[in-house]
Design a protein around this motif. Structure first.
Motif, short mmCIF file in Angstrom:
data_model
loop_
_atom_site.label_atom_id
_atom_site.label_comp_id
_atom_site.label_asym_id
_atom_site.label_seq_id
_atom_site.Cartn_x
_atom_site.Cartn_y
_atom_site.Cartn_z
N ASP A 13 0.83 -1.20 0.00
CA ASP A 13 0.00 0.00 0.00
C ASP A 13 0.87 1.26 0.00
O ASP A 13 0.56 2.24 -0.68
N LYS A 25 2.14 1.82 -3.47
CA LYS A 25 1.06 2.32 -4.33
C LYS A 25 0.90 3.82 -4.17
O LYS A 25 0.71 4.55 -5.15
N GLN A 26 0.98 4.29 -2.94
CA GLN A 26 0.86 5.72 -2.69
C GLN A 26 2.03 6.49 -3.30
O GLN A 26 1.87 7.60 -3.81
N GLN A 27 3.21 5.89 -3.27
CA GLN A 27 4.41 6.54 -3.80
C GLN A 27 4.40 6.63 -5.32
O GLN A 27 5.11 7.43 -5.91
N LEU A 54 1.49 6.98 -7.28
CA LEU A 54 0.20 7.48 -7.77
C LEU A 54 0.36 8.39 -8.98
O LEU A 54 -0.50 8.42 -9.87
#
Length: 230
Positions: free
Chosen positions: A36, A39-41, A43
């Motif tokens: 997760d 995934k944020q890194q 975007l």
């Protein structure tokens, strides 16, 4: 003596039970936390992102953590093969690293034919192809608007990946041109006419000579001005 031995055995047994009952960290949770975080890194990345992390050895026994925090080692590039760390501070400090693979699939552009140095790029000069962007060299073009209408700083053979550093950029200030020199500070702004002594792109240092002969240095700005802040 028998009572003493019995007490010692009972204490040892209780200690073993306490140790065995100590809460351990859910390793699956750590794996999901790392994915997760990645995934944020990613975007803002163009195209489709595929992230996978290695399984954590089930034999690893970590004390349960109140707030495990993922992080990236200093200088990490968030694409291709990376390592992501997870750190715990309370109640007992520990840290582990997971190997991860980040694949970015999308469109990029190559030359449809040989393009000579200085030649302006037309929409028909480039082709859109799909592939894994994470394996491309830095600066690969993913949007045709980045290059159409611009010229090349060097020739490219047919099928070459179009990169930003191959695009010839024009300085916003040319040596010898008339410029506005804007001197600004707290509560004042003065504009003076001058002549550029060097060529400069936006944000670079530009020097200019005023009508009185004074030489000033400032930052090149759009519309052919030089800004000096005090």
């Amino acid at each position: 003596m028998e009572k003493l031995i019995f007490c010692l055995m009972l204490c040892a047994c209780n200690l073993a039970i306490a140790q065995n009952s100590e809460a351990t960290q859910d390793l699956v949770q750590l794996k999901l936390l790392a994915e997760d975080f990645l995934k944020q890194q990613t975007l803002s990345y163009p195209g489709l992102i595929d992230i996978s992390t290695t399984q954590i050895d089930r034999r690893l026994k970590l004390p349960a953590c109140d707030n495990p925090r993922p992080f990236l080692p200093s200088g990490s590039r968030i694409v291709g093969k990376v390592n992501v760390g997870i750190r715990c501070t309370t109640p007992k400090p520990w840290s582990i690293y997971l190997a991860a693979q980040i694949k970015v699939s999308g469109d990029y552009y190559v030359t449809a034919k040989q393009i000579s140095q200085g030649q302006a790029i037309l929409p028909t000069d480039i082709l859109k192809v799909s592939g894994e962007l994470s394996t491309l060299p830095a600066g690969a073009i993913t949007n045709p608007e980045q290059v159409v209408g611009k010229s090349l700083s060097n020739s490219l053979a047919s099928g070459s990946i179009v990169r930003l550093d191959a695009i010839k950029t024009t300085p916003i200030i040319q040596q010898g041109q008339s410029v506005k020199i804007i001197s600004a500070g707290p509560g004042f702004q003065v504009t003076t006419d001058g002549v550029a002594l060097n060529s400069a792109h936006e944000g670079q240092v530009a020097r200019a000579k005023t009508i009185s002969g004074q030489v000033l240095s400032g930052v090149a700005k759009l519309a052919g001005s030089i800004e000096i802040n005090y």
